[in-house]
Design an enzyme around this catalytic site. Sequence first.
Site, PDB file in Angstrom:
ATOM      1  N   GLY A 122     -14.072  36.473 -40.281  1.00 40.17           N
ATOM      2  CA  GLY A 122     -14.041  35.017 -40.216  1.00 40.17           C
ATOM      3  C   GLY A 122     -15.415  34.500 -39.803  1.00 40.17           C
ATOM      4  O   GLY A 122     -16.302  35.278 -39.428  1.00 40.17           O
ATOM      5  N   GLY A 145     -10.128  29.070 -41.097  1.00 38.97           N
ATOM      6  CA  GLY A 145      -9.896  29.720 -39.811  1.00 38.97           C
ATOM      7  C   GLY A 145     -10.644  29.003 -38.716  1.00 38.97           C
ATOM      8  O   GLY A 145     -10.103  28.135 -38.025  1.00 38.97           O
ATOM      9  N   ASP A 152      -4.243  37.366 -42.491  1.00 39.17           N
ATOM     10  CA  ASP A 152      -5.242  38.263 -43.066  1.00 39.17           C
ATOM     11  C   ASP A 152      -5.020  39.695 -42.604  1.00 39.17           C
ATOM     12  O   ASP A 152      -5.262  40.020 -41.440  1.00 39.17           O
ATOM     13  CB  ASP A 152      -6.641  37.822 -42.619  1.00 39.17           C
ATOM     14  CG  ASP A 152      -7.097  36.563 -43.334  1.00 39.17           C
ATOM     15  OD1 ASP A 152      -7.119  36.577 -44.579  1.00 39.17           O
ATOM     16  OD2 ASP A 152      -7.432  35.579 -42.654  1.00 39.17           O
ATOM     17  N   HIS A 174      -1.839  31.365 -42.972  1.00 40.30           N
ATOM     18  CA  HIS A 174      -2.563  32.429 -43.683  1.00 40.30           C
ATOM     19  C   HIS A 174      -2.717  33.637 -42.762  1.00 40.30           C
ATOM     20  O   HIS A 174      -3.257  33.528 -41.654  1.00 40.30           O
ATOM     21  CB  HIS A 174      -3.929  31.888 -44.103  1.00 40.30           C
ATOM     22  CG  HIS A 174      -4.718  32.778 -45.006  1.00 40.30           C
ATOM     23  ND1 HIS A 174      -4.484  32.882 -46.365  1.00 40.30           N
ATOM     24  CD2 HIS A 174      -5.760  33.606 -44.746  1.00 40.30           C
ATOM     25  CE1 HIS A 174      -5.352  33.735 -46.905  1.00 40.30           C
ATOM     26  NE2 HIS A 174      -6.137  34.195 -45.933  1.00 40.30           N
ATOM     27  N   SER A 188      -5.965  30.064 -41.172  1.00 45.59           N
ATOM     28  CA  SER A 188      -6.019  31.511 -40.977  1.00 45.59           C
ATOM     29  C   SER A 188      -5.996  31.834 -39.488  1.00 45.59           C
ATOM     30  O   SER A 188      -6.921  31.491 -38.756  1.00 45.59           O
ATOM     31  CB  SER A 188      -7.296  32.085 -41.592  1.00 45.59           C
ATOM     32  OG  SER A 188      -7.477  33.411 -41.113  1.00 45.59           O
ATOM     33  N   MET A 206      -6.086  42.544 -47.587  1.00 47.47           N
ATOM     34  CA  MET A 206      -7.398  43.148 -47.858  1.00 47.47           C
ATOM     35  C   MET A 206      -7.242  44.634 -47.565  1.00 47.47           C
ATOM     36  O   MET A 206      -7.768  45.159 -46.575  1.00 47.47           O
ATOM     37  CB  MET A 206      -8.464  42.479 -46.973  1.00 47.47           C
ATOM     38  CG  MET A 206      -8.804  41.077 -47.457  1.00 47.47           C
ATOM     39  SD  MET A 206      -9.633  40.081 -46.203  1.00 47.47           S
ATOM     40  CE  MET A 206      -8.205  39.434 -45.358  1.00 47.47           C
ATOM     41  N   MET A 245     -12.411  34.180 -53.251  1.00 48.10           N
ATOM     42  CA  MET A 245     -13.080  34.362 -51.955  1.00 48.10           C
ATOM     43  C   MET A 245     -14.429  33.648 -51.991  1.00 48.10           C
ATOM     44  O   MET A 245     -15.220  33.852 -52.914  1.00 48.10           O
ATOM     45  CB  MET A 245     -13.297  35.846 -51.654  1.00 48.10           C
ATOM     46  CG  MET A 245     -12.042  36.642 -51.326  1.00 48.10           C
ATOM     47  SD  MET A 245     -11.065  36.008 -49.945  1.00 48.10           S
ATOM     48  CE  MET A 245     -12.242  36.132 -48.574  1.00 48.10           C
ATOM     49  N   MET A 258      -6.165  43.534 -42.804  1.00 48.01           N
ATOM     50  CA  MET A 258      -7.337  44.355 -43.144  1.00 48.01           C
ATOM     51  C   MET A 258      -7.104  45.785 -42.698  1.00 48.01           C
ATOM     52  O   MET A 258      -6.622  46.013 -41.584  1.00 48.01           O
ATOM     53  CB  MET A 258      -8.577  43.808 -42.422  1.00 48.01           C
ATOM     54  CG  MET A 258      -8.850  42.345 -42.711  1.00 48.01           C
ATOM     55  SD  MET A 258     -10.313  41.804 -41.791  1.00 48.01           S
ATOM     56  CE  MET A 258     -10.311  40.068 -42.190  1.00 48.01           C
ATOM     57  N   ASP A 311     -11.070  30.708 -49.718  1.00 53.27           N
ATOM     58  CA  ASP A 311     -10.979  31.334 -48.404  1.00 53.27           C
ATOM     59  C   ASP A 311     -12.366  31.798 -47.976  1.00 53.27           C
ATOM     60  O   ASP A 311     -12.964  32.647 -48.632  1.00 53.27           O
ATOM     61  CB  ASP A 311     -10.005  32.519 -48.510  1.00 53.27           C
ATOM     62  CG  ASP A 311      -9.739  33.212 -47.191  1.00 53.27           C
ATOM     63  OD1 ASP A 311     -10.216  32.743 -46.149  1.00 53.27           O
ATOM     64  OD2 ASP A 311      -9.028  34.244 -47.226  1.00 53.27           O
ATOM     65  N   GLY A 312     -12.841  31.226 -46.864  1.00 60.29           N
ATOM     66  CA  GLY A 312     -14.128  31.639 -46.312  1.00 60.29           C
ATOM     67  C   GLY A 312     -15.093  30.473 -46.211  1.00 60.29           C
ATOM     68  O   GLY A 312     -15.493  29.892 -47.223  1.00 60.29           O
ATOM     69  N   HIS A 328      -2.521  37.615 -47.028  1.00 63.42           N
ATOM     70  CA  HIS A 328      -3.710  38.025 -47.783  1.00 63.42           C
ATOM     71  C   HIS A 328      -4.011  39.480 -47.452  1.00 63.42           C
ATOM     72  O   HIS A 328      -4.480  39.794 -46.363  1.00 63.42           O
ATOM     73  CB  HIS A 328      -4.873  37.092 -47.381  1.00 63.42           C
ATOM     74  CG  HIS A 328      -6.180  37.429 -48.017  1.00 63.42           C
ATOM     75  ND1 HIS A 328      -7.378  36.904 -47.574  1.00 63.42           N
ATOM     76  CD2 HIS A 328      -6.503  38.226 -49.071  1.00 63.42           C
ATOM     77  CE1 HIS A 328      -8.372  37.372 -48.327  1.00 63.42           C
ATOM     78  NE2 HIS A 328      -7.865  38.185 -49.228  1.00 63.42           N
TER      79      HIS A 328
HETATM   80  C1  DX5 Z   1     -11.949  36.648 -44.406  1.00 61.09           C
HETATM   81  C2  DX5 Z   1     -10.540  36.136 -44.336  1.00 61.09           C
HETATM   82  C3  DX5 Z   1     -10.466  34.686 -44.098  1.00 61.09           C
HETATM   83  C4  DX5 Z   1     -11.054  34.212 -42.784  1.00 61.09           C
HETATM   84  C5  DX5 Z   1     -11.629  32.840 -43.014  1.00 61.09           C
HETATM   85  O1  DX5 Z   1     -11.968  37.918 -44.928  1.00 61.09           O
HETATM   86  O2  DX5 Z   1      -9.859  36.394 -45.563  1.00 61.09           O
HETATM   87  O3  DX5 Z   1      -9.131  34.199 -44.240  1.00 61.09           O
HETATM   88  O4  DX5 Z   1     -10.137  34.161 -41.733  1.00 61.09           O
HETATM   89  O5  DX5 Z   1     -12.298  32.448 -41.875  1.00 61.09           O
HETATM   90  P1  DX5 Z   1     -13.228  31.182 -41.812  1.00 61.09           P
HETATM   91  O6  DX5 Z   1     -12.430  29.995 -42.265  1.00 61.09           O
HETATM   92  O7  DX5 Z   1     -13.611  31.125 -40.387  1.00 61.09           O
HETATM   93  O8  DX5 Z   1     -14.397  31.442 -42.751  1.00 61.09           O
HETATM   94 ZN    ZN Z   2      -7.902  35.391 -45.974  1.00 65.31          ZN
END
Ligand code: DX5
Ligand code: ZN
Length: 222
Positions: free
Chosen positions: A143, A196, A34, A32, A7, A67, A136, A36, A174-175, A65
Amino acid sequence: MIQISPSVLACDFSRLGEETALMAAGGADMIHLDVMDGHFVPNISFGMPVIAALRKKSDAFFDVHLMISRPLTYGADFVKAGADRVTFHLEAEDETAAVLDELDRLGVEAGISLKPGTPAEAVFPYLERLKMVLVMTVEPGFGGQSFMADMLPKIRAIREEANRRGLALDIQVDGGIDEKTAPLVAEAGANVLVAGSALFSKPDYKAAVSALRQKAQEAVQA
Ligand code: DX5
Ligand code: ZN
């Protein structure tokens, strides 16, 4: 085979193109992205123009992804920007079946994502139409959060249902995925791992991608 999806939310955004290229060259299976909107989640990241700019520099598979509250409104824009797969949230405002119809029409791979509070069964009506389900393992939006181990039974339930129906479904997590949590999710049935901070914090991306993959792979083979 375990797939790794770094990510870029955790990368140096001033060097987004180089960071993406380094991860792809380091053996990442996809990138990936993200998105938002500050409405579906309490954070804003980046949107179509950034993905389109990156698409010009990279031929990596773009795992987008969303969101965002209105995936139906923006799906076509993200495909035009270069998404290879569009994953949207079951909890978004648009009707799920209508978003899937739109993604079919656009000829892009479709994924549905579930927030931690949404049960596995909620996605069961759509499994046949999906390339992937994203479970999730943190609340979406940021992140660097801690992995929620109580999501493991959800991963297991979705994998069992897909197997029961004979579907080769991808299950993404993810997460909070790192070398410690990767074996847990892989053992539960996840095969596409987003990470990420665990990857972009490492000096050597190639070593980080392969170590993460190795940890998950060992758990599946064990
Ligand atoms: C969170 C994102 C993730 C995020 C993951 O809402 O969807 O993709 O970047 O980050 P890490 O791996 O640092 O938890
Ligand atoms: Zn994500």
